[in-house]
Design a protein around this motif. Structure first.
Motif, PDB file in Angstrom:
ATOM      1  N   SER A 159       0.811  -1.215   0.000  1.00 16.32           N
ATOM      2  CA  SER A 159       0.000   0.000   0.000  1.00 16.32           C
ATOM      3  C   SER A 159       0.845   1.266   0.000  1.00 16.32           C
ATOM      4  N   ALA A 160       2.121   1.154   0.307  1.00 16.80           N
ATOM      5  CA  ALA A 160       2.976   2.333   0.375  1.00 16.80           C
ATOM      6  C   ALA A 160       3.161   2.938  -1.013  1.00 16.80           C
ATOM      7  N   GLY A 161       3.176   4.252  -1.084  1.00 10.76           N
ATOM      8  CA  GLY A 161       3.381   4.910  -2.370  1.00 10.76           C
ATOM      9  C   GLY A 161       3.516   6.408  -2.196  1.00 10.76           C
ATOM     10  N   ARG A 162       3.971   7.065  -3.256  1.00  8.33           N
ATOM     11  CA  ARG A 162       4.120   8.516  -3.295  1.00  8.33           C
ATOM     12  C   ARG A 162       3.243   9.075  -4.400  1.00  8.33           C
ATOM     13  N   GLY A 163       2.813  10.316  -4.215  1.00  5.74           N
ATOM     14  CA  GLY A 163       2.126  11.046  -5.262  1.00  5.74           C
ATOM     15  C   GLY A 163       3.027  12.129  -5.827  1.00  5.74           C
ATOM     16  N   LEU A 164       2.670  12.643  -6.987  1.00  4.89           N
ATOM     17  CA  LEU A 164       3.409  13.748  -7.596  1.00  4.89           C
ATOM     18  C   LEU A 164       2.467  14.524  -8.504  1.00  4.89           C
ATOM     19  N   PRO A 165       2.172  15.768  -8.157  1.00  4.65           N
ATOM     20  CA  PRO A 165       1.316  16.560  -9.032  1.00  4.65           C
ATOM     21  C   PRO A 165       2.078  17.047 -10.256  1.00  4.65           C
ATOM     22  N   GLY A 166       1.332  17.390 -11.301  1.00  5.44           N
ATOM     23  CA  GLY A 166       1.944  18.047 -12.446  1.00  5.44           C
ATOM     24  C   GLY A 166       2.001  17.205 -13.702  1.00  5.44           C
ATOM     25  N   THR A 167       2.166  17.886 -14.812  1.00  2.00           N
ATOM     26  CA  THR A 167       2.225  17.275 -16.127  1.00  2.00           C
ATOM     27  C   THR A 167       3.665  16.887 -16.463  1.00  2.00           C
ATOM     28  N   VAL A 168       3.871  16.356 -17.678  1.00  2.28           N
ATOM     29  CA  VAL A 168       5.228  16.061 -18.135  1.00  2.28           C
ATOM     30  C   VAL A 168       6.076  17.322 -18.124  1.00  2.28           C
TER      31      VAL A 168
ATOM     32  N   GLU B 255      -2.698  15.915  -0.106  1.00  6.22           N
ATOM     33  CA  GLU B 255      -2.047  16.996   0.637  1.00  6.22           C
ATOM     34  C   GLU B 255      -0.579  16.675   0.892  1.00  6.22           C
ATOM     35  N   ALA B 256      -0.298  15.431   1.281  1.00  6.45           N
ATOM     36  CA  ALA B 256       1.083  15.037   1.563  1.00  6.45           C
ATOM     37  C   ALA B 256       1.962  15.113   0.313  1.00  6.45           C
ATOM     38  N   ALA B 257       1.368  14.867  -0.856  1.00  4.89           N
ATOM     39  CA  ALA B 257       2.130  14.882  -2.103  1.00  4.89           C
ATOM     40  C   ALA B 257       2.282  16.278  -2.686  1.00  4.89           C
ATOM     41  N   GLY B 258       1.565  17.248  -2.126  1.00  4.17           N
ATOM     42  CA  GLY B 258       1.685  18.610  -2.619  1.00  4.17           C
ATOM     43  C   GLY B 258       0.718  18.989  -3.711  1.00  4.17           C
ATOM     44  N   TYR B 259      -0.394  18.262  -3.822  1.00  3.92           N
ATOM     45  CA  TYR B 259      -1.406  18.635  -4.800  1.00  3.92           C
ATOM     46  C   TYR B 259      -2.087  19.940  -4.377  1.00  3.92           C
TER      47      TYR B 259
END
Length: 252
Positions: A88-97, A199-203
């Motif tokens: 279940s562990a993972g990271r998010g990242l906002p934004g396009t290419v 929120e944690a990923a900075g979206y």
């Protein structure tokens, strides 16, 4: 039946992983709860101390090459061999290419792809060893938490989404490799979940609240955890290998 089984759950200190840990423990499954935050894991253990299933916290860094083997060994020392592994562990990242932060790409790939690949390899190797010893008489489950953006390309979030496309490929390939041993490899792909992940990923949280207004009520971590518990409780010959769940009003 799940009562008395042993599970390893990564990302157990928050969000979906925490909800899976709680759901499992309430069903009588013993859980080694893995994550980075020692204090949060201790809080999970304390909250579930009176449940039918025990919880053992294990703080560490999932990107270390031998970490999954350490988790499985710790669970076995405490209760006996695990037969459930939930990634279940993972990271998010906002934004396009063009718009995402390239300085965060490597960490994203390390956690969402390379660490997942190591988890799958280690858990499957251990479960295959167990199955060869007992003739595969019982089901063993590997469950991966993916995302609907790993199935449907999102121009708004493609770098993160690409790691979830990769997860889909790894899960299906591993399923084909080990299914004859009664090892079930399952991908759960939630849509929008209100869990603190964004929120944690900075979206952009204003954007997220607009999504919630348009598509909500959003899924909760407990909604996803109930699906995970349902999957691992099926009879040995029944495998739900790929499940997408969305808020009913989510259009994409």
């Amino acid at each position: 039946m799940t009562n008395g089984r042993v599970a390893v759950v990564t990302g157990a200190s928050s969000g979906i992983g925490r909800a899976v840990t709680s759901t499992f423990a309430q069903q009588g499954i013993h859980v080694l709860a893995a994550g980075r935050d020692r204090d949060r894991l201790a809080a999970v253990q304390s909250e579930l101390a009176d449940g039918p299933g025990a919880v053992l916290p294990f703080a560490g860094d999932l990107t270390h090459p031998a970490h999954t083997e350490e988790l499985l060994a710790a669970a076995e020392r405490e209760w006996g061999p695990a037969s459930i592994f939930v990634a279940s562990a993972g990271r998010g990242l906002p934004g396009t290419v063009l718009g995402s932060d390239p300085d965060r790409w490597q960490e994203l790939i390390e956690v969402n792809y390379l660490a997942l690949l190591r988890q799958l390899r280690a858990a499957a190797a251990e479960f295959k060893r167990q199955a060869e010893a007992d003739g595969g008489q019982r089901a063993r489950d590997i469950v991966v938490i993916g995302s609907t953006v790993g199935r449907q390309v999102s121009a708004a979030n493609p770098v993160y989404g690409s790691t979830k496309f990769a997860a889909h490929a790894l899960v299906e390939a591993l399923r084909q490799e080990v299914c004859t041993h009664n090892i079930r490899v399952t991908l759960i792909e939630p849509g929008f979940v209100r869990s603190g992940f964004q929120e944690a990923a900075g979206y952009d949280m204003a954007w997220f609240e607009a999504v919630a207004d348009a598509s909500g009520p959003l899924l909760t971590p407990e909604n996803v955890a109930s699906v995970v518990e349902f999957v691992v409780s099926r009879p040995t010959h029944v495998h739900l290998d790929d499940i997408r769940l969305r808020p009913t009003r989510q259009t994409v």
